[in-house]
Every structure is written in C-alpha cells, then in structure tokens.
Design a protein around this motif. Sequence first.
Motif, PDB file in Angstrom:
ATOM      1  N   GLY A 167      -5.514   0.299   6.240  1.00  0.00           N
ATOM      2  CA  GLY A 167      -6.119   1.035   7.344  1.00  0.00           C
ATOM      3  C   GLY A 167      -6.769   0.115   8.362  1.00  0.00           C
ATOM      4  O   GLY A 167      -6.656   0.330   9.579  1.00  0.00           O
ATOM      5  N   GLU A 168      -7.442  -0.916   7.881  1.00  0.00           N
ATOM      6  CA  GLU A 168      -8.073  -1.874   8.784  1.00  0.00           C
ATOM      7  C   GLU A 168      -7.021  -2.634   9.583  1.00  0.00           C
ATOM      8  O   GLU A 168      -7.179  -2.863  10.785  1.00  0.00           O
ATOM      9  CB  GLU A 168      -8.945  -2.843   7.976  1.00  0.00           C
ATOM     10  CG  GLU A 168     -10.164  -2.187   7.338  1.00  0.00           C
ATOM     11  CD  GLU A 168     -10.894  -3.116   6.383  1.00  0.00           C
ATOM     12  OE1 GLU A 168     -10.397  -4.247   6.164  1.00  0.00           O
ATOM     13  OE2 GLU A 168     -11.945  -2.711   5.853  1.00  0.00           O
ATOM     14  N   LEU A 169      -5.942  -3.023   8.913  1.00  0.00           N
ATOM     15  CA  LEU A 169      -4.858  -3.739   9.588  1.00  0.00           C
ATOM     16  C   LEU A 169      -4.245  -2.877  10.689  1.00  0.00           C
ATOM     17  O   LEU A 169      -4.032  -3.338  11.815  1.00  0.00           O
ATOM     18  CB  LEU A 169      -3.798  -4.136   8.551  1.00  0.00           C
ATOM     19  CG  LEU A 169      -2.620  -5.024   8.950  1.00  0.00           C
ATOM     20  CD1 LEU A 169      -1.947  -5.564   7.692  1.00  0.00           C
ATOM     21  CD2 LEU A 169      -1.571  -4.308   9.782  1.00  0.00           C
ATOM     22  N   VAL A 170      -3.956  -1.627  10.352  1.00  0.00           N
ATOM     23  CA  VAL A 170      -3.318  -0.714  11.303  1.00  0.00           C
ATOM     24  C   VAL A 170      -4.221  -0.484  12.513  1.00  0.00           C
ATOM     25  O   VAL A 170      -3.757  -0.508  13.665  1.00  0.00           O
ATOM     26  CB  VAL A 170      -2.963   0.615  10.608  1.00  0.00           C
ATOM     27  CG1 VAL A 170      -2.571   1.683  11.617  1.00  0.00           C
ATOM     28  CG2 VAL A 170      -1.831   0.393   9.602  1.00  0.00           C
TER      29      VAL A 170
ATOM     30  N   ALA B 116       0.807  -1.223   0.000  1.00  0.00           N
ATOM     31  CA  ALA B 116       0.000   0.000   0.000  1.00  0.00           C
ATOM     32  C   ALA B 116       0.838   1.270   0.000  1.00  0.00           C
ATOM     33  O   ALA B 116       0.298   2.371  -0.194  1.00  0.00           O
ATOM     34  CB  ALA B 116      -0.940   0.005   1.201  1.00  0.00           C
ATOM     35  N   LEU B 117       2.143   1.159   0.227  1.00  0.00           N
ATOM     36  CA  LEU B 117       2.996   2.344   0.274  1.00  0.00           C
ATOM     37  C   LEU B 117       2.931   3.120  -1.040  1.00  0.00           C
ATOM     38  O   LEU B 117       2.959   2.551  -2.124  1.00  0.00           O
ATOM     39  CB  LEU B 117       4.449   1.942   0.550  1.00  0.00           C
ATOM     40  CG  LEU B 117       4.785   1.471   1.969  1.00  0.00           C
ATOM     41  CD1 LEU B 117       6.225   0.990   2.027  1.00  0.00           C
ATOM     42  CD2 LEU B 117       4.557   2.582   2.980  1.00  0.00           C
ATOM     43  N   GLY B 118       2.840   4.436  -0.905  1.00  0.00           N
ATOM     44  CA  GLY B 118       2.816   5.293  -2.081  1.00  0.00           C
ATOM     45  C   GLY B 118       1.450   5.449  -2.716  1.00  0.00           C
ATOM     46  O   GLY B 118       1.300   6.204  -3.674  1.00  0.00           O
ATOM     47  N   GLN B 119       0.442   4.747  -2.199  1.00  0.00           N
ATOM     48  CA  GLN B 119      -0.908   4.846  -2.750  1.00  0.00           C
ATOM     49  C   GLN B 119      -1.762   5.778  -1.896  1.00  0.00           C
ATOM     50  O   GLN B 119      -1.569   5.888  -0.685  1.00  0.00           O
ATOM     51  CB  GLN B 119      -1.545   3.463  -2.826  1.00  0.00           C
ATOM     52  CG  GLN B 119      -0.775   2.487  -3.715  1.00  0.00           C
ATOM     53  CD  GLN B 119      -1.537   1.210  -3.956  1.00  0.00           C
ATOM     54  OE1 GLN B 119      -2.742   1.230  -4.174  1.00  0.00           O
ATOM     55  NE2 GLN B 119      -0.838   0.086  -3.909  1.00  0.00           N
ATOM     56  N   TRP B 120      -2.716   6.403  -2.553  1.00  0.00           N
ATOM     57  CA  TRP B 120      -3.561   7.388  -1.869  1.00  0.00           C
ATOM     58  C   TRP B 120      -4.985   6.905  -1.641  1.00  0.00           C
ATOM     59  O   TRP B 120      -5.688   7.431  -0.784  1.00  0.00           O
ATOM     60  CB  TRP B 120      -3.596   8.688  -2.670  1.00  0.00           C
ATOM     61  CG  TRP B 120      -2.263   9.369  -2.725  1.00  0.00           C
ATOM     62  CD1 TRP B 120      -1.274   9.145  -3.639  1.00  0.00           C
ATOM     63  CD2 TRP B 120      -1.746  10.338  -1.817  1.00  0.00           C
ATOM     64  NE1 TRP B 120      -0.176   9.935  -3.356  1.00  0.00           N
ATOM     65  CE2 TRP B 120      -0.435  10.677  -2.253  1.00  0.00           C
ATOM     66  CE3 TRP B 120      -2.258  10.969  -0.684  1.00  0.00           C
ATOM     67  CZ2 TRP B 120       0.363  11.610  -1.592  1.00  0.00           C
ATOM     68  CZ3 TRP B 120      -1.464  11.901  -0.026  1.00  0.00           C
ATOM     69  CH2 TRP B 120      -0.176  12.216  -0.476  1.00  0.00           C
ATOM     70  N   HIS B 121      -5.426   5.941  -2.409  1.00  0.00           N
ATOM     71  CA  HIS B 121      -6.787   5.416  -2.256  1.00  0.00           C
ATOM     72  C   HIS B 121      -6.848   4.047  -2.929  1.00  0.00           C
ATOM     73  O   HIS B 121      -5.900   3.629  -3.595  1.00  0.00           O
ATOM     74  CB  HIS B 121      -7.815   6.374  -2.876  1.00  0.00           C
ATOM     75  CG  HIS B 121      -7.482   6.798  -4.270  1.00  0.00           C
ATOM     76  ND1 HIS B 121      -7.663   5.989  -5.386  1.00  0.00           N
ATOM     77  CD2 HIS B 121      -6.947   7.944  -4.745  1.00  0.00           C
ATOM     78  CE1 HIS B 121      -7.268   6.635  -6.474  1.00  0.00           C
ATOM     79  NE2 HIS B 121      -6.822   7.817  -6.117  1.00  0.00           N
ATOM     80  N   GLY B 122      -7.968   3.372  -2.727  1.00  0.00           N
ATOM     81  CA  GLY B 122      -8.141   2.065  -3.324  1.00  0.00           C
ATOM     82  C   GLY B 122      -8.230   0.963  -2.286  1.00  0.00           C
ATOM     83  O   GLY B 122      -8.105   1.189  -1.072  1.00  0.00           O
ATOM     84  N   ALA B 123      -8.429  -0.247  -2.754  1.00  0.00           N
ATOM     85  CA  ALA B 123      -8.662  -1.392  -1.879  1.00  0.00           C
ATOM     86  C   ALA B 123      -7.465  -1.678  -0.978  1.00  0.00           C
ATOM     87  O   ALA B 123      -7.636  -2.008   0.209  1.00  0.00           O
ATOM     88  CB  ALA B 123      -9.002  -2.629  -2.717  1.00  0.00           C
ATOM     89  N   GLU B 124      -6.247  -1.535  -1.511  1.00  0.00           N
ATOM     90  CA  GLU B 124      -5.070  -1.834  -0.685  1.00  0.00           C
ATOM     91  C   GLU B 124      -4.913  -0.828   0.452  1.00  0.00           C
ATOM     92  O   GLU B 124      -4.501  -1.191   1.557  1.00  0.00           O
ATOM     93  CB  GLU B 124      -3.810  -1.867  -1.556  1.00  0.00           C
ATOM     94  CG  GLU B 124      -3.727  -3.091  -2.450  1.00  0.00           C
ATOM     95  CD  GLU B 124      -2.412  -3.175  -3.186  1.00  0.00           C
ATOM     96  OE1 GLU B 124      -2.112  -2.224  -3.943  1.00  0.00           O
ATOM     97  OE2 GLU B 124      -1.695  -4.169  -3.018  1.00  0.00           O
TER      98      GLU B 124
END
Length: 365
Positions: A62-65, A49-57
């Motif tokens: 966010g849920e993991l964190v 997910a690093l470097g991404q701003w939106h989307g499923a990943e």
Amino acid sequence: MKALGAMSGTSLDGVDAAVVETDGQSIFGFGESRYRAYSDEERTMLRGALGQWHGAEVEKAGELVTHAHADVLSEFEDVDLIGFHGQTLAHEPRGRGTLQVGDGIGLSQALGLPVVWDFRSDDVAMGGEGAPLAPFFHFACAKWIGADTPICFLNLGGVGNLTYVDPSFDGPEMPGALLAFDTGPANAPVDDLMQARLGKPMDRDGAVARGGTVETGALELFLAEPFFARMPPKSLDRNDFAEMIGLVKELSDADAVATLTGMCAAGVAQGMEHCPKPPARVLVTGGGRHNPVLMEMLRVSLDCPVEPVEAVGLDGDMLEAQAFAYLAVRVARGMPTSCPGTTGVQALVGGGVVSAPMRGAVSSA
C-alpha cells in the motif's frame, strides 16, 4: 470537469495516469497522459503481496502504491479531481470481498486535490462482483466515436474482460445497454511463466508464442473449468487460474507460452457467445493488443473484425486510467458507476469514497 485518473493493473507493470474532460455523462476531450513503471524490486514486492488480505506485506504494498501514484500524479497541473483505483491484491466477491491498496486520504493531502477512491467495495457489499468497472466509460466511448450498432470493448490486461455496448440506448444504466464480465486469464499466466522460466517480464511481441504450438489437451482441460459455464456478470481474481501453469509444465517454453496465449483467446471466444447480438467489431485495449500472435488468434476465433482501439482514435494504453477519471466525476456528482448488467449488483450503485484535501475528510458518495 477536468479529471485525472490513475490505474495500476493486474499486470503489475506500472501506473498509468490520464486526463479526461467530462461531465460524467459525455466525453468532451482527452488530455495529457503519463506512465510510471514499477522497478523490478517494486514489482517483486507487489507480487509477494498478491492474494493476501492483511499483514506487513500488504501494508508495504500500500505504501509503495501510494508513493508511485504520488510521483506521477504530481506532474499534472490544472485538474479538478483525481480518480485513484489503487492496486488490487485480492478479489473474492462471494467471499472476503475485494482489496485495493493505496491511501486515498494521504494522496489527497499530498496533492492538494479531492481524490475519489475505493470504487469497488460498495458494489460488492450490495451483491455485485465489484468488477469490471470500466463499462460505463466504454459506453461513453462508444458515443464519442459515433458508434450506431453494438460493439465490444475487450481489455486484455492480467485478466481479460469484455464489455458489450449497445449505443442505441440513451444511458449506460438502462437495461440492455451494457453487458460486462471477465472472460478469463489474459496476460498474467504468460507473464508469470516467462518470469519463472526465462527471467523476462512478458512475451514481448509474441516472439516466444510464435515459435510454439498450442497443446489442445491442455486447452480442453482449461475450457472445462466451471467458470466458463457460469452466466455473466462474473469476475476473476488474478490468481484464480494459477493452476494453468501446471497444465503446461511438461511443455517446452515455446509450446507452453503458445498454449497459455491460446487459452486467453479461447476464453474470449467462449465469452462472446453471451453477447445479446453479434457486435459489429471488437476493439481491444490493454497490453494484450500489442501481442500479434494473440491478436491473430482472436481474429481467427471471432466472427467479426478485431482491432486495437487506436483504430477509432482511442488510447489503448490509457483507457483504464481514463475510465477512473470519468468514474471519479460520476461519483463526485452522485451518479451510478455500475448496474446489474455490468457487475450483477442488485441495483444501481455509485461506489466510491471522496477524500478532500486539508481537512482529510472522508465521506461515502
């Protein structure tokens, strides 16, 4: 107040959580601390997910964190509020802004405590870099250890950042009391290369770097990057120097790791030139202080003593978590958390959102 702070840094190793007793100005004591490591699977998900701003990943990250933080924070008792930094996935203050994932509202509901979160957005919205945010806490730490001459705190996580503290000032927001900025990449490129080449998450104890030689040509190309010519305050995203891996791709594993380690030290040495006065010492926090090869490179490069923060009775593994406990109290009490000398913001900013349990109410602080 007894505040509980949590930090999940750019090294993606896990969640640090620690208690600080403070009124938002002085430190009165440090409480217990805990660590919750990310599993290999969780770390892989966050990396994706690093470097991404939106989307499923991003949503899954966010849920993991949030879940990981709830795990460790639920183990604490008798605290007044929580400072929740979340996980930075992208940081582009002069562009799309800054993104830390994690649900502060949900965390507040789950734990039954007020949660202070989204510390960086207001600073960026007012023209600041949004980072680093620990300097106000570093100022309080300098007072707590009784420093009477300028000192530097150097945090070596995924990215390196430096705080110059002049403890002769009464408060951190006073002009001249603080200067803070990112020095360049720190552990992130080494960790990424170790994972890609050797399937290991880090160069533990500098064992691989110790067997290699720094390639000076690659080091010179690294220092020619425009970032190093910019005056502070300035900040970086974890992946801003991803091309560093390309500079060492033809080198052996040992030489590549030694060169990337040397780049971290060289970036710090360049940054030290911005200090208004020579500091009496540099106190190192974060994972990088555990690397004896990196620490020796710093001692050779800098003109003052370089020591882990444990030398003055602080906990280098928990200092950033403690910082967000301290900052949470400042936000809750309407006090600034950044200033022109720390993030380049145009005015004092007390960034952060306070979410209360039960009602799920959110208000800008």
